[in-house]
Scaffold this motif. Structure first.
Motif, PDB file in Angstrom:
ATOM      1  N   CYS A  25       6.140   7.229  -3.510  1.00 27.85           N
ATOM      2  CA  CYS A  25       7.384   6.761  -4.110  1.00 27.85           C
ATOM      3  C   CYS A  25       8.475   6.931  -3.052  1.00 27.85           C
ATOM      4  N   ILE A  26       8.798   5.849  -2.328  1.00 31.46           N
ATOM      5  CA  ILE A  26       9.742   5.889  -1.219  1.00 31.46           C
ATOM      6  C   ILE A  26      10.847   4.868  -1.479  1.00 31.46           C
ATOM      7  N   ASN A  27      12.056   5.188  -1.080  1.00 29.48           N
ATOM      8  CA  ASN A  27      13.154   4.243  -1.145  1.00 29.48           C
ATOM      9  C   ASN A  27      12.755   2.983  -0.375  1.00 29.48           C
ATOM     10  N   SER A  28      12.847   1.827  -1.023  1.00 27.88           N
ATOM     11  CA  SER A  28      12.352   0.591  -0.422  1.00 27.88           C
ATOM     12  C   SER A  28      13.069   0.219   0.877  1.00 27.88           C
ATOM     13  N   SER A  29      14.358   0.498   0.986  1.00 24.14           N
ATOM     14  CA  SER A  29      15.085   0.167   2.214  1.00 24.14           C
ATOM     15  C   SER A  29      14.547   0.965   3.393  1.00 24.14           C
ATOM     16  N   LYS A  30      14.335   2.262   3.190  1.00 24.43           N
ATOM     17  CA  LYS A  30      13.798   3.093   4.259  1.00 24.43           C
ATOM     18  C   LYS A  30      12.358   2.705   4.579  1.00 24.43           C
ATOM     19  N   LEU A  31      11.604   2.321   3.562  1.00 26.52           N
ATOM     20  CA  LEU A  31      10.223   1.908   3.767  1.00 26.52           C
ATOM     21  C   LEU A  31      10.151   0.646   4.617  1.00 26.52           C
ATOM     22  N   LYS A  57       9.703  -1.087  12.140  1.00 25.51           N
ATOM     23  CA  LYS A  57       9.654  -0.365  13.414  1.00 25.51           C
ATOM     24  C   LYS A  57       8.219  -0.229  13.896  1.00 25.51           C
ATOM     25  N   VAL A  58       7.315   0.141  12.986  1.00 24.53           N
ATOM     26  CA  VAL A  58       5.901   0.288  13.348  1.00 24.53           C
ATOM     27  C   VAL A  58       5.326  -1.054  13.781  1.00 24.53           C
ATOM     28  N   HIS A  59       5.643  -2.101  13.051  1.00 33.37           N
ATOM     29  CA  HIS A  59       5.152  -3.437  13.383  1.00 33.37           C
ATOM     30  C   HIS A  59       5.645  -3.884  14.759  1.00 33.37           C
ATOM     31  N   LEU A  60       6.929  -3.676  15.028  1.00 39.87           N
ATOM     32  CA  LEU A  60       7.484  -4.061  16.320  1.00 39.87           C
ATOM     33  C   LEU A  60       6.886  -3.254  17.455  1.00 39.87           C
ATOM     34  N   LYS A  63       0.833  -1.206   0.000  1.00 40.01           N
ATOM     35  CA  LYS A  63       0.000   0.000   0.000  1.00 40.01           C
ATOM     36  C   LYS A  63       0.864   1.251   0.000  1.00 40.01           C
ATOM     37  N   TYR A  64       1.894   1.283   0.841  1.00 42.00           N
ATOM     38  CA  TYR A  64       2.792   2.437   0.880  1.00 42.00           C
ATOM     39  C   TYR A  64       3.503   2.642  -0.452  1.00 42.00           C
TER      40      TYR A  64
END
Length: 48
Positions: free
Chosen positions: A26-32, A38-41, A20-21
């Motif tokens: 359009c975000i760098n996949s590594s940062k995404l 982090k959000v999941h944890l 979805k993100y």
């Protein structure tokens, strides 16, 4: 030079959020991936 490999298991909900993100922004996949993990944890920290 040896390559380092990281192996993780991602649940279906987390993968859906990643898709979805990437569709919406359009975000760098590594940062995404880092942000989503982090959000999941943080969301699952109290469930253990």
């Amino acid at each position: 030079m040896a390559k380092k490999v990281m192996s993780i298991t991602v649940d279906k909900g987390l993968f859906s959020e990643w898709k979805k993100y990437t569709d919406e922004m359009c975000i760098n996949s590594s940062k995404l991936i880092e942000k989503l993990m982090k959000v999941h944890l943080e969301n699952n920290r109290g469930e253990s």
